[in-house]
Design a protein around this motif. Structure first.
Motif, PDB file in Angstrom:
ATOM      1  N   VAL A 108      50.884   3.264  36.052  1.00 27.18           N
ATOM      2  CA  VAL A 108      50.579   4.259  36.767  1.00 27.18           C
ATOM      3  C   VAL A 108      51.290   4.630  38.103  1.00 27.18           C
ATOM      4  O   VAL A 108      51.851   5.528  38.701  1.00 27.18           O
ATOM      5  N   VAL A 109      51.211   3.331  39.212  1.00 32.47           N
ATOM      6  CA  VAL A 109      51.933   3.364  40.352  1.00 32.47           C
ATOM      7  C   VAL A 109      53.399   3.839  40.031  1.00 32.47           C
ATOM      8  O   VAL A 109      53.966   4.431  41.025  1.00 32.47           O
ATOM      9  N   VAL A 110      53.900   3.061  39.279  1.00 35.09           N
ATOM     10  CA  VAL A 110      55.637   3.470  39.075  1.00 35.09           C
ATOM     11  C   VAL A 110      55.726   4.809  38.736  1.00 35.09           C
ATOM     12  O   VAL A 110      56.684   5.412  39.207  1.00 35.09           O
ATOM     13  N   ASP A 111      54.957   5.419  37.639  1.00 36.49           N
ATOM     14  CA  ASP A 111      55.193   6.865  37.735  1.00 36.49           C
ATOM     15  C   ASP A 111      54.888   7.806  38.755  1.00 36.49           C
ATOM     16  O   ASP A 111      55.483   8.651  38.844  1.00 36.49           O
ATOM     17  N   TRP A 112      53.858   7.284  39.409  1.00 42.63           N
ATOM     18  CA  TRP A 112      53.586   7.880  40.768  1.00 42.63           C
ATOM     19  C   TRP A 112      54.672   8.130  41.861  1.00 42.63           C
ATOM     20  O   TRP A 112      55.264   8.980  42.266  1.00 42.63           O
ATOM     21  N   LEU A 113      55.530   7.016  41.778  1.00 40.53           N
ATOM     22  CA  LEU A 113      56.803   7.118  42.525  1.00 40.53           C
ATOM     23  C   LEU A 113      57.754   7.956  42.264  1.00 40.53           C
ATOM     24  O   LEU A 113      58.341   8.386  43.249  1.00 40.53           O
ATOM     25  N   TYR A 114      57.903   8.225  41.030  1.00 40.81           N
ATOM     26  CA  TYR A 114      58.740   9.298  40.770  1.00 40.81           C
ATOM     27  C   TYR A 114      58.336  10.529  40.448  1.00 40.81           C
ATOM     28  O   TYR A 114      59.190  11.549  40.256  1.00 40.81           O
ATOM     29  N   THR A 115      56.948  10.900  40.212  1.00 43.61           N
ATOM     30  CA  THR A 115      56.503  12.156  40.192  1.00 43.61           C
ATOM     31  C   THR A 115      55.622  12.491  40.983  1.00 43.61           C
ATOM     32  O   THR A 115      55.209  13.907  41.172  1.00 43.61           O
ATOM     33  N   GLN A 116      55.038  11.691  41.961  1.00 43.64           N
ATOM     34  CA  GLN A 116      53.897  12.096  43.038  1.00 43.64           C
ATOM     35  C   GLN A 116      52.968  12.456  41.955  1.00 43.64           C
ATOM     36  O   GLN A 116      52.220  13.629  42.739  1.00 43.64           O
ATOM     37  N   SER A 117      52.607  12.278  40.956  1.00 46.06           N
ATOM     38  CA  SER A 117      51.425  12.608  40.265  1.00 46.06           C
ATOM     39  C   SER A 117      50.712  11.602  39.622  1.00 46.06           C
ATOM     40  O   SER A 117      51.171  10.335  39.162  1.00 46.06           O
ATOM     41  N   LEU A 118      49.032  11.603  39.546  1.00 40.75           N
ATOM     42  CA  LEU A 118      48.276  10.637  38.850  1.00 40.75           C
ATOM     43  C   LEU A 118      47.847  11.126  37.463  1.00 40.75           C
ATOM     44  O   LEU A 118      47.614  12.427  37.289  1.00 40.75           O
ATOM     45  N   PRO A 119      47.363  10.478  36.587  1.00 38.03           N
ATOM     46  CA  PRO A 119      47.014  11.022  35.359  1.00 38.03           C
ATOM     47  C   PRO A 119      45.584  11.402  35.553  1.00 38.03           C
ATOM     48  O   PRO A 119      44.753  11.201  36.478  1.00 38.03           O
ATOM     49  N   GLU A 120      45.446  12.533  34.629  1.00 37.94           N
ATOM     50  CA  GLU A 120      44.001  13.078  34.679  1.00 37.94           C
ATOM     51  C   GLU A 120      43.220  12.158  33.899  1.00 37.94           C
ATOM     52  O   GLU A 120      43.552  11.445  33.303  1.00 37.94           O
ATOM     53  N   HIS A 121      41.864  12.367  34.049  1.00 37.13           N
ATOM     54  CA  HIS A 121      40.769  11.626  33.616  1.00 37.13           C
ATOM     55  C   HIS A 121      40.827  11.508  31.896  1.00 37.13           C
ATOM     56  O   HIS A 121      40.163  10.366  31.418  1.00 37.13           O
ATOM     57  N   ASP A 122      41.174  12.516  31.439  1.00 36.51           N
ATOM     58  CA  ASP A 122      41.552  12.560  29.678  1.00 36.51           C
ATOM     59  C   ASP A 122      42.663  12.138  29.361  1.00 36.51           C
ATOM     60  O   ASP A 122      43.025  12.495  28.142  1.00 36.51           O
ATOM     61  N   ASP A 123      43.508  11.484  30.061  1.00 36.34           N
ATOM     62  CA  ASP A 123      45.030  11.180  29.747  1.00 36.34           C
ATOM     63  C   ASP A 123      44.922  10.175  28.638  1.00 36.34           C
ATOM     64  O   ASP A 123      44.176   9.047  29.108  1.00 36.34           O
ATOM     65  N   PRO A 124      45.474  10.165  27.499  1.00 34.20           N
ATOM     66  CA  PRO A 124      45.159   9.268  26.612  1.00 34.20           C
ATOM     67  C   PRO A 124      45.818   8.279  26.675  1.00 34.20           C
ATOM     68  O   PRO A 124      45.510   6.931  26.347  1.00 34.20           O
ATOM     69  N   ARG A 125      46.991   7.802  27.606  1.00 32.62           N
ATOM     70  CA  ARG A 125      47.495   6.640  28.289  1.00 32.62           C
ATOM     71  C   ARG A 125      46.478   5.805  28.812  1.00 32.62           C
ATOM     72  O   ARG A 125      46.282   4.552  28.646  1.00 32.62           O
ATOM     73  N   ILE A 126      45.681   6.371  29.550  1.00 33.15           N
ATOM     74  CA  ILE A 126      44.727   5.932  30.546  1.00 33.15           C
ATOM     75  C   ILE A 126      43.506   5.181  29.488  1.00 33.15           C
ATOM     76  O   ILE A 126      42.925   4.272  29.391  1.00 33.15           O
ATOM     77  N   GLN A 127      43.194   6.155  28.680  1.00 38.85           N
ATOM     78  CA  GLN A 127      41.888   6.001  27.925  1.00 38.85           C
ATOM     79  C   GLN A 127      42.434   4.801  27.011  1.00 38.85           C
ATOM     80  O   GLN A 127      41.573   3.965  26.406  1.00 38.85           O
ATOM     81  N   ALA A 128      43.523   4.665  26.547  1.00 39.19           N
ATOM     82  CA  ALA A 128      44.106   3.720  25.435  1.00 39.19           C
ATOM     83  C   ALA A 128      44.201   2.343  26.305  1.00 39.19           C
ATOM     84  O   ALA A 128      43.965   1.143  25.485  1.00 39.19           O
ATOM     85  N   CYS A 129      44.611   2.476  27.388  1.00 37.41           N
ATOM     86  CA  CYS A 129      44.990   1.249  28.214  1.00 37.41           C
ATOM     87  C   CYS A 129      44.033   0.341  28.773  1.00 37.41           C
ATOM     88  O   CYS A 129      43.700  -0.681  28.915  1.00 37.41           O
ATOM     89  N   ILE A 130      43.004   1.350  29.356  1.00 41.16           N
ATOM     90  CA  ILE A 130      42.264   0.567  30.235  1.00 41.16           C
ATOM     91  C   ILE A 130      40.780   1.250  30.356  1.00 41.16           C
ATOM     92  O   ILE A 130      39.699   0.511  30.880  1.00 41.16           O
ATOM     93  N   GLY A 131      40.664   2.245  29.575  1.00 44.11           N
ATOM     94  CA  GLY A 131      38.997   2.629  29.401  1.00 44.11           C
ATOM     95  C   GLY A 131      39.143   3.814  30.442  1.00 44.11           C
ATOM     96  O   GLY A 131      39.731   4.774  30.559  1.00 44.11           O
ATOM     97  N   ARG A 132      37.765   3.848  31.332  1.00 44.51           N
ATOM     98  CA  ARG A 132      37.262   4.964  31.893  1.00 44.51           C
ATOM     99  C   ARG A 132      38.227   5.219  33.109  1.00 44.51           C
ATOM    100  O   ARG A 132      38.676   4.498  33.555  1.00 44.51           O
TER     101      ARG A 132
END
Length: 223
Positions: free
Chosen positions: A76-100
């Motif tokens: 997520v940090v690396v993605d932010w460095l290149y896009t200046q955006s953080l994932p939404e709470h329903d982002d499937p990447r987040i749900q699949a990787c770490i949960g809430r």
């Protein structure tokens, strides 16, 4: 910040320096490597600027292993460095990787505090504040989030102060499911002490005015 064109703008235009540095996270043999432009790391983080451009041993190394960082959080940090955006709470990447959602965002906040990335820390705090003051969000940060925050951040950190303020105003014991009731025993002393003090102030305001004080505005949690 310097007054020349930002590193992310240079990246979008294809003019960013080509020097790449590997950042690694996670335990071996499941460790993952992210290749990041040095200019981006140095632009956003005084820590990485000192580390990668200075006389530290890491500056001469071929890679840097962040043993205290989860793989998904670093992603997520690396993605932010290149896009200046953080994932939404329903982002499937987040749900699949770490949960809430609030757990990885807490990890991102801790990473940005530990490695001195002020813009990312403010962005994470903005999203955290918006999420928990929005009717569509969860009622409260989970106790696992509070434990993680208080065990890895100073008591004065914005995220810690926000958790105390939210609980002092809105918590009631019937909100806790069985797992949360059990988790109460492990809550950090700094959180409980801060909650006791803030709850006293909230009750004082309630007695005086007939209502609890509103949660402070976002600007109250700027660092």
């Amino acid at each position: 910040m310097n007054n020349y064109k930002s590193a992310d703008a240079q990246y979008r235009e294809g003019t960013l320096g080509r020097e790449i540095f590997p950042l690694m996270a996670g335990p071996s043999p499941h460790r993952k490597c992210y290749h990041v432009h040095k200019d981006l790391l140095c632009w956003y983080s005084p820590y990485f600027k000192k580390t990668l451009r200075g006389s530290f041993r890491e500056a001469k190394a071929l890679k840097l292993i962040l043993r205290d960082t989860e793989v998904a959080v670093l992603g997520v940090v690396v993605d932010w460095l290149y896009t200046q955006s953080l994932p939404e709470h329903d982002d499937p990447r987040i749900q699949a990787c770490i949960g809430r959602w609030n757990e990885p965002i807490t990890g991102v906040y801790i990473f940005s505090d530990r490695y001195d990335i002020p813009d990312l820390r403010e962005h994470a705090m903005d999203d955290f504040y918006t999420y928990f003051t929005n009717d569509d969000g969860e009622d409260m940060p989970r106790y696992s989030v509070i434990n993680t925050a208080f065990n890895n951040l100073p008591r004065s950190a914005s995220l810690c102060r926000f958790c105390i303020d939210v609980y002092a105003r809105y918590w009631s014991q019937d909100q806790d499911d069985e797992g949360e009731v059990t988790a109460r025993a492990d809550l950090p002393k700094d959180f409980l002490a801060g909650l006791m003090i803030e709850s006293a102030e909230v009750m004082k305001h309630l007695v005086k005015t007939g209502s609890k004080p509103a949660l402070p505005e976002r600007c109250h949690y700027q660092e």
